[in-house]
Enzyme design. Structure first.
Site, PDB file in Angstrom:
ATOM      1  N   LYS A 127       0.856  -1.188   0.000  1.00  0.00           N
ATOM      2  CA  LYS A 127       0.000   0.000   0.000  1.00  0.00           C
ATOM      3  C   LYS A 127       0.898   1.245   0.000  1.00  0.00           C
ATOM      4  O   LYS A 127       1.761   1.403   0.880  1.00  0.00           O
ATOM      5  CB  LYS A 127      -0.883  -0.042   1.250  1.00  0.00           C
ATOM      6  CG  LYS A 127      -2.104   0.832   1.193  1.00  0.00           C
ATOM      7  CD  LYS A 127      -2.986   0.504   2.394  1.00  0.00           C
ATOM      8  CE  LYS A 127      -4.219   1.333   2.454  1.00  0.00           C
ATOM      9  NZ  LYS A 127      -4.902   1.191   3.752  1.00  0.00           N
TER      10      LYS A 127
HETATM   11  C1  E4P Z   1      -8.127   2.365   3.816  1.00  0.00           C
HETATM   12  O1  E4P Z   1      -7.394   1.578   3.332  1.00  0.00           O
HETATM   13  C2  E4P Z   1      -7.904   3.069   5.070  1.00  0.00           C
HETATM   14  O2  E4P Z   1      -7.161   2.204   5.906  1.00  0.00           O
HETATM   15  C3  E4P Z   1      -9.164   3.388   5.832  1.00  0.00           C
HETATM   16  O3  E4P Z   1     -10.319   2.952   5.135  1.00  0.00           O
HETATM   17  C4  E4P Z   1      -9.248   4.786   6.319  1.00  0.00           C
HETATM   18  O4  E4P Z   1     -10.445   4.907   7.064  1.00  0.00           O
HETATM   19  P1  E4P Z   1     -10.702   6.085   8.099  1.00  0.00           P
HETATM   20  O5  E4P Z   1     -10.965   7.350   7.342  1.00  0.00           O
HETATM   21  O6  E4P Z   1     -11.916   5.647   8.857  1.00  0.00           O
HETATM   22  O7  E4P Z   1      -9.469   6.193   8.955  1.00  0.00           O
END
Ligand code: E4P
Length: 218
Positions: free
Chosen positions: A87
């Protein structure tokens, strides 16, 4: 549409797997920190544990923000298990790294995407997944869902293969609307998936069926 769970908690991942609909996992540095996982070795061991539980793709986020650092970290993460997806944040060096990982056959998830333009760059670089953050856009009173519609339209017109992974999901309605917008994947806390189950008429209907059955039995 695939269901990923957005957590680094092994317990929650196991619970989601037990529900029977789990396709994969996404994590991020905040979610790892929430589980108290710190330090390179501990983080890698934790990803290995997640990959032991889950057969589908598991997104492991790099901390480095420079090209060489992202490549080194990403290659090491990719070696943990065949289902690791590296990622990478939507920054200039990140896009360059995604392009290189793609050439090396390493799967990637381009994260922190908030505009259709950024989604085009991720797809051009060959990202396996693009992660637009619905909830965080909504928090600014813009439409996170419009972003999913726009990306789905552009990817369809252009024939991009990158999968849309709707992220920052806060509730069950986000999941339904992302499905309507044409997302390929949603990543969400388990609570939002459980929200899909709920309807008062289901509860009332079940209660009546069971009561009628009891009556008939005498
Ligand atoms: C996605 O890969 C992120 O880890 C995540 O969905 C972010 O979510 P949040 O805005 O609730 O922190």
């Amino acid at each position: 549409m695939q269901f990923f769970i957005d957590t680094a908690s092994i317990e929650q991942i196991k619970e989601a797997k037990d529900f029977g609909l789990l396709d994969g996992v996404t994590t991020n540095p905040s979610l790892m920190a929430k589980e108290g996982i710190t330090g390179k070795e501990n983080i890698r061991n934790h990803y290995a544990k997640i990959c032991d539980v889950v057969d589908g793709d598991v997104s492991a986020e790099v901390i480095a923000t420079d090209f060489d650092g992202i490549m080194e970290e990403g290659r090491a993460l990719a070696k943990i298990a065949p289902n690791i997806v590296v990622k990478v944040p939507m920054i200039k060096d990140g896009v360059k790294a995604i392009s290189n990982f793609t050439k090396e056959g390493i799967k990637t998830n381009c994260t922190l995407v908030f505009s259709p333009g950024q989604a085009i760059l991720a797809a051009k670089a060959g990202a396996t997944y693009v992660s637009p953050f619905i909830g965080r856009v909504d928090d600014l009173t813009w439409s996170g869902m419009q972003l999913i519609h726009d990306i789905a339209e552009i990817y369809a017109i252009q024939g991009f293969d990158t999968l849309i992974l709707s992220a920052s999901i806060r509730n069950a309605l986000h999941i339904v609307d992302a499905a309507k917008a044409g997302t390929d994947v949603v990543t969400s806390p388990l609570s939002a998936y459980m929200g899909l189950l709920k309807h008062p008429l289901t509860d009332i209907g079940l209660e009546k069926f069971l009561a009628d059955h009891r009556k008939a039995k005498g």
